[in-house]
Design an enzyme around this catalytic site. Structure first.
Site, mmCIF file in Angstrom:
data_model
loop_
_atom_site.group_PDB
_atom_site.id
_atom_site.type_symbol
_atom_site.label_atom_id
_atom_site.label_comp_id
_atom_site.label_asym_id
_atom_site.label_seq_id
_atom_site.Cartn_x
_atom_site.Cartn_y
_atom_site.Cartn_z
ATOM 1 C CB THR B 72 -1.352 -0.378 1.069
ATOM 2 O OG1 THR B 72 -2.143 -1.163 0.866
ATOM 3 C CG2 THR B 72 -1.669 1.127 1.402
ATOM 4 C CG ASN B 151 -6.329 -7.693 -5.454
ATOM 5 O OD1 ASN B 151 -6.180 -6.671 -6.697
ATOM 6 N ND2 ASN B 151 -6.897 -7.667 -4.543
ATOM 7 C CB THR B 237 14.388 3.274 12.514
ATOM 8 O OG1 THR B 237 14.937 4.762 13.001
ATOM 9 C CG2 THR B 237 15.724 2.590 12.763
ATOM 10 C CB CYS B 322 -23.167 -9.914 2.186
ATOM 11 S SG CYS B 322 -24.977 -8.665 1.056
#
Lengths: 154, 382
Positions: B72, B151, B237, B322
């Site tokens: 992402t 995907n 980092t 759904c």
């Protein structure tokens, strides 16, 4: 979409699922938004005081987990109950009996309640009885939606 | 209860060897890769080793690999980073309707800033229409972003062809290869791709680590500002254990693993199509990823089937109506022009190297039963 244990239990082991032979009436409803279809079959008989009760009830559902679980609990709640009482059941009662539904699925409970009311409507109509005005209106609304869904599927 | 995990497109189990490689970097080798002392150098070396492994796999240069927190973030960096850095040249971006939400929503965000985005349609198999791409290209187009493999349905896009068109028009080409990395051939130089998004947890590596591979000389702006880590393109980092695990996961993914996964997919697909009636295979019949198979089971709802299988210890997924919080049907299946009931009945199975033939057979046996059970209580008979 996370369901609670009770919903999942009713979904996995639905009560009164399937077809009823020689039903007194069938309530058929469809939801045009999610495409779900729900049929409720009822058999009505008079008890010893002459009161009409829902003697047997079954359902068939094409839909999601919530649609199947609400079908199951609705039939369980009204089986053996007077028709008059069954008409009073609301979607809130269904959701409460299941211990809650995910927010986006609350509308599924309406489908089960409507199928039940539609079955009772069909029963009253068939036996030439007076139909309350609200039920008549509800029937008209159901009919419109159901037609649209069934046309799409068939 | 037996547990069969067939949701590997969502995430995969960590390989034992990957975990072993990562552990020292949690325990004794916990240094910050920016520190100049021995422990810092140790961490730095480990990161650079992974950079080399990935560069080699993609035929890219090590200094073209920018580690991120995952797919992402890498997709956001690619799209927003290119858009912001090249706005003097133009504000038009081309992508397609079946991209992952992180690509689509990054594009929508840019639209709010005044960029224009063309969302290309796909054919019934989910393949982007090349002639539509050519038509959509404008003078002010700065970026084309088309995923490598989808995907939800696994359809593989003709990215080499797309890259060539972009090259000819002087437009940056980005591809999201999160699902396909190490499974499908991908060559940064030969295919002339400018940006590639990859991540670790889809190939038995750890969650929380990915990378954007950026061709040298590409004009791009960082989204995270700070200490100037990762060539100034991604401050913060470094996730050293994650990056080490990423390297190990790539190292051990080879063609035998891919073949094994493909065979499992084919076995499940063949049995389902042969043994269950009224089923449709979604996506491209041939040009599809080894690890994904998406079916529509008519007469029942995907969510119901997924949770019935769940109750028997089989884990797969749906992207249908759904399952999403908003009750929105899958944007991918919708783009294929499927009928509403085909979208409603869709279920995705996805495979990993830990799966076995026995698992697949068990899953199909249970699936047959549950499809029959749900059809029995459905008023809609296909």
């Amino acid at each position: 979409m996370i369901y609670n244990k009770k919903v999942l239990e009713h979904f996995t082991n639905p009560r009164n699922a399937g077809e009823l032979k020689d039903p007194d009436a069938i309530g058929k409803v469809g939801n045009i938004v999610c495409g779900d279809v729900l049929w409720i079959y009822i058999k009505v008989k008079k008890d010893k005081d002459g009161k009409e009760i829902i003697d047997d009830i079954k359902f068939k559902t094409f839909g999601c987990v919530a649609a199947i679980a609400t079908s199951s609990i609705t039939t369980e709640l009204v089986k053996g109950k007077p028709v008059e009482e069954a008409l009073k059941i609301t979607e809130k009662d269904i959701v409460k009996a299941l211990g809650g539904l995910p927010k986006a699925k609350v509308h599924c409970s309406l489908l089960a309640v409507r199928a039940l009311r539609e079955a009772i409507y069909q029963y009253l109509k068939k036996s030439g009885r007076e139909i309350p005005e609200w039920l008549e209106k509800e029937h008209e609304r159901i009919e419109k939606q159901t037609d649209a869904v069934e046309k799409r599927l068939c | 209860m037996k547990r069969v995990y067939l949701d590997n497109a969502a995430t995969t189990p960590l390989d034992e060897a990957v975990l072993e490689a990562m552990l020292p970097f949690f325990r004794e080798k916990y240094g910050n890769a920016s520190s100049i002392h021995e422990m810092g150098r140790e961490a730095r070396e480990a990161i650079e080793k992974t950079r080399e492994i990935i560069a080699k796999r993609l035929n890219a240069e090590p200094n073209e690999i920018v580690f991120t927190s995952g797919g992402t973030e890498a997709n956001n960096l690619a799209i927003k980073g290119i858009a912001l850095a090249n706005k003097d040249k133009g504000k038009h971006i081309i992508t397609q309707v079946t991209e992952h939400a992180c690509v689509l929503n990054a594009c929508r965000w840019l639209e709010k800033l005044g960029y224009e985005v063309t969302y290309l349609p796909v054919d019934k198999y989910g393949v982007v229409k090349i002639e539509e791409l050519e038509k959509a290209i404008r003078k002010d187009t700065i970026l084309v972003s088309i995923m490598h493999a989808n995907n939800e349905i696994g359809t593989i896009q003709p990215i080499q062809e797309i890259a060539k068109i972009c090259k000819e028009n002087g437009i940056y080409f980005h591809t999201d290869a999160c699902q396909s990395f190490c499974k499908e051939p991908l060559d940064m130089k030969k295919m002339e791709i400018d940006l590639i998004t990859i991540n670790a947890h889809k190939l038995h590596g750890p969650k929380g680590v990915g990378a954007l591979v950026i061709k040298e000389g590409t004009k791009i702006t960082p989204l995270l500002h700070g200490g100037g880590h990762e060539f100034g393109l991604r401050s913060g980092t470094e996730n050293v254990p994650g990056i080490v695990g990423f390297g190990k996961a790539v190292e051990i993914m080879n063609s035998q693993v891919v073949e094994k996964i493909r065979k499992l997919r084919d076995r499940l697909t063949d049995r389902i199509l042969k043994e269950i009636e009224n089923v449709r295979l979604n996506g491209h019949p041939e040009k599809r990823l080894c690890s994904i198979a998406n079916f529509s089971f008519l007469g029942i709802e995907g969510e119901s089937l997924v949770l019935r299988l769940d109750s028997k210890g089989i884990y797969c997924s749906t992207a249908s109506a759904c399952s999403s919080k908003k009750l929105e049907p899958s944007h991918v299946l919708k783009a294929l022009n499927l009928k509403p009931e085909e979208i409603q009945g869709a279920v995705r199975f996805s495979f990993g190297k830990q799966n076995s033939v026995e698992e697949i057979d068990y899953a199909v046996d249970v699936l047959k039963e549950e499809v029959a059970n749900l059809r029995k209580i459905s008023p809609y008979q296909p």
